[in-house]
Motif scaffolding. Structure first.
Motif, PDB file in Angstrom:
ATOM      1  N   ASN A  25     -29.619  -8.830 -42.806  1.00  0.00           N
ATOM      2  CA  ASN A  25     -30.993  -9.185 -43.189  1.00  0.00           C
ATOM      3  C   ASN A  25     -31.025 -10.213 -44.325  1.00  0.00           C
ATOM      4  O   ASN A  25     -29.994 -10.747 -44.729  1.00  0.00           O
ATOM      5  CB  ASN A  25     -31.734  -7.902 -43.598  1.00  0.00           C
ATOM      6  CG  ASN A  25     -30.951  -7.125 -44.673  1.00  0.00           C
ATOM      7  OD1 ASN A  25     -30.075  -7.696 -45.331  1.00  0.00           O
ATOM      8  ND2 ASN A  25     -31.263  -5.851 -44.830  1.00  0.00           N
ATOM      9  N   ASP A  26     -32.218 -10.459 -44.837  1.00  0.00           N
ATOM     10  CA  ASP A  26     -32.410 -11.445 -45.915  1.00  0.00           C
ATOM     11  C   ASP A  26     -31.591 -11.103 -47.155  1.00  0.00           C
ATOM     12  O   ASP A  26     -31.115 -11.994 -47.862  1.00  0.00           O
ATOM     13  CB  ASP A  26     -33.893 -11.504 -46.316  1.00  0.00           C
ATOM     14  CG  ASP A  26     -34.720 -12.231 -45.271  1.00  0.00           C
ATOM     15  OD1 ASP A  26     -34.117 -12.829 -44.351  1.00  0.00           O
ATOM     16  OD2 ASP A  26     -35.964 -12.208 -45.367  1.00  0.00           O
ATOM     17  N   HIS A  27     -31.463  -9.810 -47.391  1.00  0.00           N
ATOM     18  CA  HIS A  27     -30.703  -9.353 -48.550  1.00  0.00           C
ATOM     19  C   HIS A  27     -29.248  -9.844 -48.453  1.00  0.00           C
ATOM     20  O   HIS A  27     -28.687 -10.356 -49.424  1.00  0.00           O
ATOM     21  CB  HIS A  27     -30.758  -7.818 -48.581  1.00  0.00           C
ATOM     22  CG  HIS A  27     -30.191  -7.235 -49.827  1.00  0.00           C
ATOM     23  ND1 HIS A  27     -30.827  -7.318 -51.048  1.00  0.00           N
ATOM     24  CD2 HIS A  27     -29.030  -6.566 -50.047  1.00  0.00           C
ATOM     25  CE1 HIS A  27     -30.077  -6.721 -51.965  1.00  0.00           C
ATOM     26  NE2 HIS A  27     -28.989  -6.265 -51.388  1.00  0.00           N
ATOM     27  N   HIS A  29     -28.239 -12.386 -46.615  1.00  0.00           N
ATOM     28  CA  HIS A  29     -28.228 -13.854 -46.658  1.00  0.00           C
ATOM     29  C   HIS A  29     -28.308 -14.370 -48.096  1.00  0.00           C
ATOM     30  O   HIS A  29     -27.650 -15.348 -48.455  1.00  0.00           O
ATOM     31  CB  HIS A  29     -29.362 -14.411 -45.787  1.00  0.00           C
ATOM     32  CG  HIS A  29     -29.202 -14.052 -44.335  1.00  0.00           C
ATOM     33  ND1 HIS A  29     -30.189 -14.262 -43.405  1.00  0.00           N
ATOM     34  CD2 HIS A  29     -28.161 -13.489 -43.661  1.00  0.00           C
ATOM     35  CE1 HIS A  29     -29.752 -13.832 -42.211  1.00  0.00           C
ATOM     36  NE2 HIS A  29     -28.544 -13.358 -42.356  1.00  0.00           N
ATOM     37  N   THR A  30     -29.088 -13.692 -48.921  1.00  0.00           N
ATOM     38  CA  THR A  30     -29.176 -14.068 -50.343  1.00  0.00           C
ATOM     39  C   THR A  30     -27.825 -13.854 -51.014  1.00  0.00           C
ATOM     40  O   THR A  30     -27.357 -14.700 -51.785  1.00  0.00           O
ATOM     41  CB  THR A  30     -30.258 -13.223 -51.061  1.00  0.00           C
ATOM     42  OG1 THR A  30     -31.496 -13.449 -50.395  1.00  0.00           O
ATOM     43  CG2 THR A  30     -30.385 -13.600 -52.523  1.00  0.00           C
ATOM     44  N   ASN A 116     -25.382 -13.292 -38.924  1.00  0.00           N
ATOM     45  CA  ASN A 116     -26.331 -12.690 -37.984  1.00  0.00           C
ATOM     46  C   ASN A 116     -25.737 -11.510 -37.221  1.00  0.00           C
ATOM     47  O   ASN A 116     -26.376 -10.949 -36.325  1.00  0.00           O
ATOM     48  CB  ASN A 116     -26.834 -13.751 -37.004  1.00  0.00           C
ATOM     49  CG  ASN A 116     -27.557 -14.869 -37.725  1.00  0.00           C
ATOM     50  OD1 ASN A 116     -28.429 -14.604 -38.558  1.00  0.00           O
ATOM     51  ND2 ASN A 116     -27.176 -16.109 -37.460  1.00  0.00           N
TER      52      ASN A 116
END
Ligand code: ZN
Length: 157
Positions: A25-27, A29-30, A116
């Motif tokens: 998720n975005d977490h 990716h950050t 992903n």
């Protein structure tokens, strides 16, 4: 993106085993973006999440043989194949100023997931193969210093 602080030897976090990543998720990716920025700033070749205090199986490294600008993101990586070991000199961002002789393969294949969650395999030679091994060991709480047979003086640039 944000620069993260690299932990150094003596910090207990570096000795802990990391948990697999299950959510892409975005977490995540950050975290990957921050790790890339931190790696590029450090001048190192590879960085594992526990080195910035995150106990997850995440690594970023530079394929210095192919394209030194290309950052490879490895989630839940595992070295699945390697050739015979040879003596080489190694260092670590978490062990500043120390370099020593360790035995590493000159070629290795790694299996990992991308940001992903897609599985892929990648081969590396020389310093990249060395880095595959070094960084995955970080995820199990091991430092290269456990493998050093002799420390060496390396001139700093
Ligand atoms: Zn290291």
């Amino acid at each position: 993106m944000a620069l993260r602080t690299i932990l150094t030897v003596g910090d207990e976090t570096l000795k802990k085993k990391c948990r697999p990543v299950t959510e892409f998720n975005d977490h995540l990716h950050t975290l990957l973006d921050d790790m890339t920025e931190t790696l590029l700033e450090s001048g190192g070749v590879g960085l594992a999440a526990p080195q910035i205090g995150i106990l997850r199986r995440v690594v970023v490294l530079l394929d210095v043989n192919k394209d030194p600008e290309e950052v490879i993101e490895l989630i839940n990586p595992e070295v699945i194949e390697m050739n015979e070991l040879e003596q080489t000199i190694e260092g670590c961002l978490s062990v500043p100023g120390k370099y020593g002789y360790v035995m590493r393969p000159t070629w290795a294949k790694i299996r990992a997931q991308d940001r992903n969650g897609n599985w892929f395999e990648r081969e590396g030679e020389g310093i990249v193969a060395q880095c595959f091994c070094h960084e995955t060991e970080h995820l199990d709480g091991h430092l290269f210093t456990e493998k050093v047979t002799e420390y060496v003086e390396v001139e700093q640039e």
